[in-house]
Write a protein that holds these residues in place. Sequence first.
Motif, PDB file in Angstrom:
ATOM      1  N   ILE A 194      62.207   5.411 -27.534  1.00  0.00           N
ATOM      2  CA  ILE A 194      61.293   4.374 -28.030  1.00  0.00           C
ATOM      3  C   ILE A 194      61.964   3.606 -29.180  1.00  0.00           C
ATOM      4  CG2 ILE A 194      59.108   3.958 -29.241  1.00  0.00           C
ATOM      5  CD1 ILE A 194      57.934   6.335 -27.612  1.00  0.00           C
ATOM      6  N   GLU A 195      62.559   4.360 -30.109  1.00  0.00           N
ATOM      7  CA  GLU A 195      63.223   3.703 -31.241  1.00  0.00           C
ATOM      8  C   GLU A 195      64.394   2.848 -30.766  1.00  0.00           C
ATOM      9  OE1 GLU A 195      64.156   6.359 -34.454  1.00  0.00           O
ATOM     10  OE2 GLU A 195      62.045   6.920 -34.738  1.00  0.00           O
ATOM     11  N   ALA A 196      65.120   3.354 -29.775  1.00  0.00           N
ATOM     12  CA  ALA A 196      66.273   2.603 -29.273  1.00  0.00           C
ATOM     13  C   ALA A 196      65.831   1.307 -28.598  1.00  0.00           C
ATOM     14  CB  ALA A 196      67.059   3.465 -28.280  1.00  0.00           C
ATOM     15  N   HIS A 197      64.610   1.310 -28.055  1.00  0.00           N
ATOM     16  CA  HIS A 197      64.127   0.112 -27.371  1.00  0.00           C
ATOM     17  C   HIS A 197      63.672  -0.978 -28.331  1.00  0.00           C
ATOM     18  CE1 HIS A 197      61.256  -2.445 -25.111  1.00  0.00           C
ATOM     19  NE2 HIS A 197      62.189  -2.349 -24.189  1.00  0.00           N
ATOM     20  N   ARG A 198      63.435  -0.600 -29.575  1.00  0.00           N
ATOM     21  CA  ARG A 198      62.908  -1.554 -30.556  1.00  0.00           C
ATOM     22  C   ARG A 198      63.782  -2.807 -30.638  1.00  0.00           C
ATOM     23  NH1 ARG A 198      60.522   0.230 -36.238  1.00  0.00           N
ATOM     24  NH2 ARG A 198      60.297  -1.773 -37.260  1.00  0.00           N
ATOM     25  N   ALA A 199      65.099  -2.610 -30.657  1.00  0.00           N
ATOM     26  CA  ALA A 199      66.010  -3.752 -30.785  1.00  0.00           C
ATOM     27  C   ALA A 199      65.901  -4.665 -29.564  1.00  0.00           C
ATOM     28  CB  ALA A 199      67.440  -3.257 -30.962  1.00  0.00           C
ATOM     29  N   ALA A 200      65.871  -4.057 -28.367  1.00  0.00           N
ATOM     30  CA  ALA A 200      65.779  -4.855 -27.141  1.00  0.00           C
ATOM     31  C   ALA A 200      64.477  -5.650 -27.119  1.00  0.00           C
ATOM     32  CB  ALA A 200      65.859  -3.941 -25.920  1.00  0.00           C
ATOM     33  N   ALA A 201      63.398  -5.009 -27.599  1.00  0.00           N
ATOM     34  CA  ALA A 201      62.084  -5.660 -27.581  1.00  0.00           C
ATOM     35  C   ALA A 201      62.062  -6.875 -28.497  1.00  0.00           C
ATOM     36  CB  ALA A 201      61.007  -4.670 -28.006  1.00  0.00           C
ATOM     37  N   ARG A 202      62.974  -6.893 -29.464  1.00  0.00           N
ATOM     38  CA  ARG A 202      62.946  -7.984 -30.445  1.00  0.00           C
ATOM     39  C   ARG A 202      63.962  -9.072 -30.150  1.00  0.00           C
ATOM     40  NH1 ARG A 202      60.786  -5.221 -35.953  1.00  0.00           N
ATOM     41  NH2 ARG A 202      58.886  -4.509 -34.912  1.00  0.00           N
TER      42      ARG A 202
END
Lengths: 306, 133
Positions: A241-249
């Motif tokens: 989930i934390e790793a996805h934060r960058a992609a989501a932004r």
Amino acid sequence: MTHGLIEELASGARRPLARLLTRIENGDPSIRPILPELFASGHGAHVVGITGPPGSGKSTLVNALIGEWRRRGKRVGILAVDPSSPYTRGAILGDRIRMMEHAADRDVFMRSMAARGELGGLAATTWIGAAALDAAGYDPILIETVGAGQSEVEIARLAETTVVVEAPEMGDEVQAIKAGLLEVADIVAVNKGDRPGADRAARQLRAMMSTAGGRVERSPPKIMVTTATSGEGVTDLADAIEAHRAAAREPLAARDRAASQVRRALADLAGGRAVANPAWDETIQRVAERQLDPLTAAERLLDGVG
Amino acid sequence: MTDTPIRILIAKPGLDGHDRGAKVLARGLRDEGFEVIYTGLRQTPEMIADAAEQEDVDVVGLSILSGAHMALLPRTVELLRERGMDEVLVAAGGIIPDADVTKLKAAGVAEIFGPGTSIGAIARYFREHVRRT
């Protein structure tokens, strides 16, 4: 007064936040003027959606994730939505049962919300509730939806990272390629990993969902196996989930989310204005008598003519 | 009475494991149009007060059959008041001897519903007594 409220939220006081959430849920008109400042005072918390069918273990998994993030020193905010009765407007909000071990933790704030007539898996005011938790400094903010079937995908326009929780008995491979809920997943957690068939279900999902192509620009979701009751796989899930934060932004993803949020707000606003049009009753009557089609009626109401 | 649903937290403080009554009441109040936050078994007064604070409920309903009501109920009221929830209505249901009822009311418990009380009567009581600021 507004300034006082934002400062109270930032101080971590729980009662003002709880009272504010009630006003938000009730659609209190006093919320409208403070919305811009509420938004501006947000800290940019990671908004994580947890969705999936009833009984797949969403609440238990949320509870396990809260524990994991508390160990990482984070302050966690949770909004958990359950359905309202279409007949009485009553609701049983039962997500807390699985999360009571965190009830007295001052760095966890959990609020149950009834969907109050919304059908997309969230309440109409959930996004404002998330903004309030953000202004109060909670990060991440977990939003647990109503138990979702196949098409309650509203969460994907609010959450930056959407986790779809499935139980191993989710069905055959065709279920995995149907459009809708699984399509909006950034991460799929096959929960109840201690049950037979969990690894097989994860393999099937991986095989069927890895080949996203055509007009789809999204990356295929990450498929993971978790056992929320024992905590197995939860650390990996929190990492993902934390790793996805960058992609989501990334700008495109943020823009897509923003566009669908504004479209939704527009629909609400336009609907509200049309209903407030003095010609509303008369126009509806004309549609009922088949003198006017619904689309023309809507256009006239929006233009301010009856 | 405003037209937004009354929010009630239903909890079972202490150690007894009999939650059928609490669940039946939760279901019944749902059908009366209440939003019922059900928190389950074996709660401490601290957990109940903290949950009630975050949920900003109008009513806290405590189901208790263990006999420990003289300790647990006043403590829950006290913790709610400490958190500034002066207006929240605290009610209890279960097996509570008449002799204790007066003392509990003096300690801030608004009403006690014994066996046989109808759900309709409980809902009516809450509708009439909820205080909203």
